[in-house]
Design a protein around this motif. Structure first.
Motif, PDB file in Angstrom:
ATOM      1  N   THR A 129       0.952  -1.436  -0.002  1.00  0.00           N
ATOM      2  CA  THR A 129       0.353   0.031  -0.030  1.00  0.00           C
ATOM      3  C   THR A 129       0.721   1.042  -0.034  1.00  0.00           C
ATOM      4  O   THR A 129       0.528   2.235  -0.754  1.00  0.00           O
ATOM      5  CB  THR A 129      -0.636  -0.328   1.027  1.00  0.00           C
ATOM      6  OG1 THR A 129      -1.261  -0.938   1.492  1.00  0.00           O
ATOM      7  CG2 THR A 129      -1.434   1.070   1.517  1.00  0.00           C
ATOM      8  N   THR A 137      -3.107  -0.602  -8.828  1.00  0.00           N
ATOM      9  CA  THR A 137      -4.819  -1.483  -6.834  1.00  0.00           C
ATOM     10  C   THR A 137      -4.083  -1.656  -6.369  1.00  0.00           C
ATOM     11  O   THR A 137      -3.054  -3.050  -6.443  1.00  0.00           O
ATOM     12  CB  THR A 137      -5.683  -1.502  -7.525  1.00  0.00           C
ATOM     13  OG1 THR A 137      -5.414  -2.684  -8.516  1.00  0.00           O
ATOM     14  CG2 THR A 137      -6.408  -0.158  -8.030  1.00  0.00           C
ATOM     15  N   GLU A 168      -4.705  -5.686  -3.732  1.00  0.00           N
ATOM     16  CA  GLU A 168      -5.922  -6.333  -2.906  1.00  0.00           C
ATOM     17  C   GLU A 168      -5.053  -6.957  -1.864  1.00  0.00           C
ATOM     18  O   GLU A 168      -4.547  -7.796  -2.274  1.00  0.00           O
ATOM     19  CB  GLU A 168      -6.459  -7.030  -3.960  1.00  0.00           C
ATOM     20  CG  GLU A 168      -7.033  -6.469  -5.155  1.00  0.00           C
ATOM     21  CD  GLU A 168      -7.878  -7.315  -6.121  1.00  0.00           C
ATOM     22  OE1 GLU A 168      -7.318  -8.091  -6.197  1.00  0.00           O
ATOM     23  OE2 GLU A 168      -7.875  -6.974  -7.265  1.00  0.00           O
ATOM     24  N   ALA A 169      -5.273  -6.842  -0.444  1.00  0.00           N
ATOM     25  CA  ALA A 169      -5.210  -7.353   1.055  1.00  0.00           C
ATOM     26  C   ALA A 169      -5.989  -7.466   1.569  1.00  0.00           C
ATOM     27  O   ALA A 169      -6.603  -6.438   2.414  1.00  0.00           O
ATOM     28  CB  ALA A 169      -3.375  -6.495   1.157  1.00  0.00           C
ATOM     29  N   ALA A 170      -6.510  -8.649   2.454  1.00  0.00           N
ATOM     30  CA  ALA A 170      -8.111  -8.837   3.169  1.00  0.00           C
ATOM     31  C   ALA A 170      -7.284  -8.638   4.611  1.00  0.00           C
ATOM     32  O   ALA A 170      -8.341  -8.679   5.203  1.00  0.00           O
ATOM     33  CB  ALA A 170      -7.956  -9.788   2.790  1.00  0.00           C
ATOM     34  N   THR A 186      -2.573  -4.170 -11.089  1.00  0.00           N
ATOM     35  CA  THR A 186      -2.468  -4.890  -9.640  1.00  0.00           C
ATOM     36  C   THR A 186      -1.754  -5.389  -9.082  1.00  0.00           C
ATOM     37  O   THR A 186      -0.892  -6.318  -9.358  1.00  0.00           O
ATOM     38  CB  THR A 186      -4.129  -6.156 -10.302  1.00  0.00           C
ATOM     39  OG1 THR A 186      -5.334  -4.935 -10.912  1.00  0.00           O
ATOM     40  CG2 THR A 186      -4.530  -6.473  -8.908  1.00  0.00           C
ATOM     41  N   THR A 246      -1.699  -7.891  -6.001  1.00  0.00           N
ATOM     42  CA  THR A 246      -1.876  -8.453  -4.887  1.00  0.00           C
ATOM     43  C   THR A 246      -1.781  -9.206  -3.772  1.00  0.00           C
ATOM     44  O   THR A 246      -0.308 -10.081  -4.160  1.00  0.00           O
ATOM     45  CB  THR A 246      -3.042  -9.623  -5.327  1.00  0.00           C
ATOM     46  OG1 THR A 246      -4.180  -9.512  -5.970  1.00  0.00           O
ATOM     47  CG2 THR A 246      -3.996 -10.743  -4.254  1.00  0.00           C
ATOM     48  N   ARG A 269      -1.463 -12.360  -0.392  1.00  0.00           N
ATOM     49  CA  ARG A 269      -2.222 -13.001   0.042  1.00  0.00           C
ATOM     50  C   ARG A 269      -1.443 -14.508   1.163  1.00  0.00           C
ATOM     51  O   ARG A 269      -0.150 -13.954   0.684  1.00  0.00           O
ATOM     52  CB  ARG A 269      -3.161 -13.775  -0.816  1.00  0.00           C
ATOM     53  CG  ARG A 269      -2.927 -14.833  -1.712  1.00  0.00           C
ATOM     54  CD  ARG A 269      -3.243 -15.682  -2.970  1.00  0.00           C
ATOM     55  NE  ARG A 269      -2.766 -16.158  -4.269  1.00  0.00           N
ATOM     56  CZ  ARG A 269      -1.927 -15.800  -4.618  1.00  0.00           C
ATOM     57  NH1 ARG A 269      -1.639 -14.692  -5.019  1.00  0.00           N
ATOM     58  NH2 ARG A 269      -1.217 -17.154  -5.333  1.00  0.00           N
TER      59      ARG A 269
END
Length: 480
Positions: free
Chosen positions: A337, A347, A349-351, A383, A385, A387
């Motif tokens: 980020t 962008t 994406e990290a939960a 993008t 990601t 995880r």
């Protein structure tokens, strides 16, 4: 010279083998001599037992003591005494005896002992032979010659029910000579056998170590000539020396590759540094002659590019030198980020937080290099990601560009490699970003690969051990 001789493996092996065989032979020789001596002593005791029982049988049969017909004293001296220690009979020629407890060798008259009188009616019958009650060692002098004997004592009851002791001896001289002969043979044969063992060990060791000497000579010549393309000879065997030669050649191959890689690195670095330095010098020289023509923004841009290139080269040098990593926890999601901020079209994406262990600065450089590379080739968006996958943290950077041809997916991680040769240097950089990213990944126990993204572009996948994983402390190779 002597110290140098003793320092050789062949000399130490020969001395060691000879010493071991010498100890074994000495121990075996002592055991054989002791066993031989014991057997001969047992034979002497058996012979003395037989003589003593034979004499006891005559006494038990009623033979008078003066008529016992005792054996010759030089072979089997015999002494017959009663319970009071009186000598009743001795072998002919026996003049001295020791070891039986009765040193007297002069027979005394024993009234009635063994007597065969004419009164058959009063004959009490046959006497009784007892057991062997004693074995001992002593000496005897027969006809003026002394020798060692093994003595036996047998009790016998004569026909008048009187108990007497029969001492019979067996000479130990011949047996002592046999032991001495065996010992002499061993003393003579031992040095000869040790010499044979030493010679055979020396020759066998020399033959076994001959390939090692060939390897040493070849390595010395390689060191002197600095020609890393040469290889040591490999024996046509499957022993330790052959494995040593193969490992040495593999090491030389790796060393040659490393040196060649270093040479290319130095050459490419010199080439890459030459352009911004030459451009900066030209601008400064023009500015010095014509200040109104000085391109300050261009000079600043060349200086910044030169600064970035120098920083990349320094980082690669530290990685190649094996710089120790800081073992601090790093949240990949937060780091992604942070690096994506200020980059349009990116962008994240990290939960959840995903922590790894390592250097935040170096991992940040990896993300920055991947994002810069993706933005140069993306049409619209990039993008990122983050995880978890088992005991690994996975960070994917995907773009919607043209992707990387499958044949070039490993080559792009080489240093100073740019697939688009027509691309300007200002746009494409020096070709060190992906090389640095993979080296940092490997140093952190992970790997960096590239494949096709779902959008058709390139997808760079960074896999690192999670902070709580045991693999976090165990670096993996590039193909893990």
């Amino acid at each position: 010279m002597s110290g140098r001789w003793f320092s050789s493996v062949r000399a130490r092996a020969t001395l060691g083998a000879t010493a071991v065989v010498a100890v074994a032979l000495v121990a075996a020789g002592i055991a054989v001599l002791l066993s031989l001596r014991g057997n001969l002593t047992s034979q002497a005791e058996g012979e003395a037992d037989g003589v003593a029982r034979e004499v006891a049988g005559r006494i038990a049969a009623g033979t008078p003591y003066p008529a016992l017909d005792l054996p010759d004293g030089d072979e089997n001296p015999v002494q017959v005494v009663d319970r009071d220690g009186r000598v009743l009979a001795v072998s002919e020629g026996l003049t001295a005896i020791s070891g039986t407890g009765v040193p007297d060798v002069t027979p005394e008259a024993s009234p009635g002992a063994g007597r065969d009188d004419d009164d058959d009616a009063d004959d009490p019958g046959t006497g009784e032979i007892g057991d062997v009650t004693w074995h001992g060692q002593g000496s005897a002098t027969v006809d003026g010659e002394s020798d060692d004997y093994r003595f036996t004592q047998v009790e016998v009851t004569d026909r008048r029910d009187e108990t007497v002791l029969v001492f019979a001896g067996a000479s130990l001289g011949a047996r002592r000579d046999a032991v001495g002969t065996a010992a002499t043979a061993m003393l003579v044969g031992l040095p000869l056998l040790l010499a044979v063992v030493a010679a055979v060990t020396w020759l066998v060791t020399r033959r076994a170590l001959r390939p090692v000497e060939s390897i040493r000579r070849e390595m010395a010549e390689i060191t002197a000539s600095q020609d890393l393309s040469r290889r040591v000879p490999e024996p046509a065997t499957h022993d330790e020396v052959a494995r040593l030669a193969r490992t040495t050649n593999e090491t030389l191959t790796a060393l040659e590759s490393s040196v060649e890689r270093q040479r290319r690195f130095v050459a490419d670095a010199s080439h890459e540094l030459r352009s911004p330095i030459a451009s900066l010098r030209t601008q400064l020289e023009v500015g010095a002659a014509h200040p109104e023509l000085l391109d300050v923004p261009g000079a600043v841009e060349d200086t910044v590019r030169l600064q970035h290139l120098a920083a990349d080269l320094l980082l690669l040098a530290r990685l190649d030198a094996g710089e120790r990593l800081a073992g601090a926890p790093v949240d990949l999601a937060a780091l992604a980020t942070e690096e994506a901020a200020g980059r349009p079209g990116v962008t994240v994406e990290a939960a959840e937080p995903v922590e790894v262990t390592g250097s935040r600065g170096q991992l940040g450089r990896v993300l920055a290099n991947l994002l810069d590379n993706a933005r140069r080739h993306a049409r619209a968006e990039v993008t990122v990601t983050v995880r978890r996958s088992g005991d690994r943290a996975v960070l994917d950077v995907a773009d919607d560009g043209q992707g990387v041809p499958e044949a070039d997916r490993e080559r792009i991680f080489e240093r100073f490699v740019r697939l688009d040769d027509a691309r300007g240097r200002d746009e494409g950089g020096a070709g060190l970003g992906l090389a640095i990213a993979r080296d940092v990944a490997v140093r952190h126990g992970g790997r960096l690969t590239v494949r096709e993204a779902p959008t058709g572009g390139a997808l760079f996948e960074l896999r690192l051990p999670l902070a709580e994983s045991p693999l976090a402390e165990k670096p993996l190779d590039d193909g893990a």
